[in-house]
Design an enzyme around this catalytic site. Structure first.
Site, PDB file in Angstrom:
ATOM      1  N   ASN A  10       0.886  -1.168   0.000  1.00 47.48           N
ATOM      2  CA  ASN A  10       0.000   0.000   0.000  1.00 47.48           C
ATOM      3  C   ASN A  10       0.920   1.213   0.000  1.00 47.48           C
ATOM      4  OD1 ASN A  10      -1.780   2.062   0.465  1.00 47.48           O
ATOM      5  ND2 ASN A  10      -2.373   1.386   2.538  1.00 47.48           N
ATOM      6  N   LYS A  12       0.279   4.249  -0.411  1.00 48.45           N
ATOM      7  CA  LYS A  12      -0.321   5.478   0.155  1.00 48.45           C
ATOM      8  C   LYS A  12      -0.003   6.687  -0.744  1.00 48.45           C
ATOM      9  CE  LYS A  12      -0.234   3.320   4.643  1.00 48.45           C
ATOM     10  NZ  LYS A  12      -0.265   3.456   6.094  1.00 48.45           N
ATOM     11  N   HIS A  95      -9.765   1.482   4.304  1.00 50.34           N
ATOM     12  CA  HIS A  95      -8.535   1.689   5.078  1.00 50.34           C
ATOM     13  C   HIS A  95      -8.798   2.704   6.191  1.00 50.34           C
ATOM     14  CE1 HIS A  95      -4.451   2.822   6.145  1.00 50.34           C
ATOM     15  NE2 HIS A  95      -4.067   1.675   5.594  1.00 50.34           N
ATOM     16  N   GLU A  97      -7.147   5.095   7.229  1.00 52.04           N
ATOM     17  CA  GLU A  97      -6.860   6.490   6.869  1.00 52.04           C
ATOM     18  C   GLU A  97      -8.029   7.094   6.086  1.00 52.04           C
ATOM     19  OE1 GLU A  97      -3.002   5.723   5.145  1.00 52.04           O
ATOM     20  OE2 GLU A  97      -2.302   5.172   7.141  1.00 52.04           O
ATOM     21  N   GLU A 167      -6.038  -4.648  10.192  1.00 59.67           N
ATOM     22  CA  GLU A 167      -4.991  -3.660  10.444  1.00 59.67           C
ATOM     23  C   GLU A 167      -5.291  -2.885  11.727  1.00 59.67           C
ATOM     24  OE1 GLU A 167      -2.767  -2.588   6.576  1.00 59.67           O
ATOM     25  OE2 GLU A 167      -4.453  -1.220   6.809  1.00 59.67           O
ATOM     26  N   GLY A 173       2.101   2.242  10.748  1.00 62.32           N
ATOM     27  CA  GLY A 173       3.099   3.300  10.618  1.00 62.32           C
ATOM     28  C   GLY A 173       3.762   3.675  11.924  1.00 62.32           C
ATOM     29  N   SER A 213       2.857  -2.201  10.295  1.00 60.79           N
ATOM     30  CA  SER A 213       4.292  -2.324  10.574  1.00 60.79           C
ATOM     31  C   SER A 213       4.839  -3.717  10.276  1.00 60.79           C
ATOM     32  CB  SER A 213       4.623  -1.909  12.010  1.00 60.79           C
ATOM     33  OG  SER A 213       4.257  -0.552  12.231  1.00 60.79           O
TER      34      SER A 213
HETATM   35  P1  PGA Z   1       2.475   0.217   7.628  1.00 62.95           P
HETATM   36  O1  PGA Z   1       1.038   0.504   6.916  1.00 62.95           O
HETATM   37  O2  PGA Z   1       2.967  -1.080   7.070  1.00 62.95           O
HETATM   38  O3  PGA Z   1       3.321   1.401   7.233  1.00 62.95           O
HETATM   39  O4  PGA Z   1       2.209   0.145   9.090  1.00 62.95           O
HETATM   40  C1  PGA Z   1       0.146  -0.520   6.674  1.00 62.95           C
HETATM   41  C2  PGA Z   1      -1.126   0.019   6.063  1.00 62.95           C
HETATM   42  O5  PGA Z   1      -1.572   1.107   6.470  1.00 62.95           O
HETATM   43  O6  PGA Z   1      -1.714  -0.604   5.155  1.00 62.95           O
END
Ligand code: PGA
Length: 248
Positions: A10, A12, A95, A97, A167, A173, A213
Site C-alpha cells: 500500500n 499510500k 482503510h 486512513e 490492520e 506506521g 508495521s
Molecule cells: P504500515 O502501513 O505497514 O506502514 O504500518 C500498513 C497500512 O496502512 O496498510
C-alpha cells in the site's frame, strides 16, 4: 483447500510517476515468487505508468481509492470501471486512513465493496481497532461490527474472492506490530465470523491479511500463522525489504 498467499504493498501518497517506475524496476527481481500473489496498490496518477512497467512480471496492479458512481459530475473522483480499464485488479477499501481522515463510513464502504465486485475488481477490505478500543477490551465486537456492516448484501461467491486486511490502527506506521498471536487471534475471529455469516466453505476460501508495521524482520512469523494468508504493507513496500516479505 490451501489458500494462496497475497502480499500487497500500500504505497499510500508516496512516489511520483517517475519514482514509481524506478521503484518497480528496483523491486522487479526481488519480488519474483510464483507461489504468491504480489500486488502494488499505487496512487491514482501512478496507475498507468506502473501498469506499463510491470507488464510481463508476476506483479499485479491495485488501486487505493475510487468513487461508487460509474461516471458523471463528480469532480476529482475516479470510478471502478476506469480502474478496471487501466488494468487494475485489486482495490483497497475501508482503510483506516480513509475512514478517519476522509470520513468514510461503513455505509459508503459497503457500497464500494459491492461496486468493486460489479466492476470486476477484487476488494481488499480493511478493518481494525484503535488503541482505545484495544485497551478497553471491546475490539472484537468492533471488528465484527465493521465486517458485518461492510459485507451487508455481499454474496458468498463474492466473499470467496474477497481479501480482508486486519490492520490494528495502533500498529499502522508506528513501528509497533501486533504480536503474531494477537494478529492470529483476530484473523481467526474474522474467519469464524465469515463461517457464521455464510458457511464454512466460504470461510475456508476468503483470504485474510495482517497489516501494521509488517517488515522483513517480522513477516515470516506473522505469515506462519494458520489464519494469516498475507500482508498489507505500507512503509516497507517502498523499499527493497518488500522482496524479503514476498519471499518470507
Ligand atoms: P504500515 O502501513 O505497514 O506502514 O504500518 C500498513 C497500512 O496502512 O496498510
Amino acid at each position: 483447500m490451501a489458500r494462496r498467499r497475497i502480499i500487497a504493498g500500500n504505497w499510500k501518497m508516496n512516489k511520483t510517476p517517475s519514482e514509481a517506475v524506478e521503484l518497480c524496476k528496483t523491486l522487479k527481481d526481488l519480488v519474483k515468487n510464483d507461489a504468491v500473489d504480489v500486488v502494488y496498490c499505487v496512487p491514482a496518477i501512478d496507475i498507468v505508468p506502473v501498469a506499463e512497467t510491470i507488464k510481463g512480471t508476476n506483479v499485479e496492479l491495485g488501486a487505493e481509492n475510487f468513487y461508487i458512481e460509474d461516471k458523471g459530475a463528480f469532480t476529482g473522483e475516479i470510478s471502478a470501471p476506469m480502474l478496471k480499464d487501466a488494468g487494475v485488479k485489486y482495490i483497497i477499501i475501508g482503510h483506516s486512513e480513509r475512514r478517519d481522515i476522509f470520513g468514510e463510513n461503513d455505509i459508503l464502504i459497503n457500497a464500494k465493496v459491492k461496486k468493486a465486485f460489479e466492476a470486476g475488481l477484487s476488494p481488499i477490505l480493511c478493518c481494525g481497532e484503535s488503541l482505545a478500543l484495544r485497551k478497553a477490551g471491546t475490539f472484537k465486537e468492533w471488528i465484527k461490527r465493521q465486517i458485518t456492516w461492510d459485507l451487508d448484501g455481499v454474496t458468498a461467491d463474492q466473499v470467496k474472492k474477497l481479501v480482508i486486511a486486519y490492520e490494528p490502527i495502533w500498529a499502522i506506521g508506528t513501528g509497533e506490530t501486533a504480536t503474531a498471536d494477537q494478529a492470529e487471534e483476530v484473523c481467526k475471529l474474522i474467519r469464524d465470523l465469515i463461517a457464521e455469516m455464510y458457511d464454512s466453505a466460504t470461510a475456508e476460501e476468503v483470504r485474510i491479511q495482517y497489516g501494521g508495521s509488517m517488515n522483513a524482520g517480522n513477516a515470516a512469523e506473522l505469515l506462519s500463522k494458520p489464519n494469516i494468508d498475507g500482508g498489507l504493507i505500507g512503509g516497507a513496500s517502498l523499499k527493497e525489504d518488500f522482496g524479503k516479505i514476498v519471499n518470507a
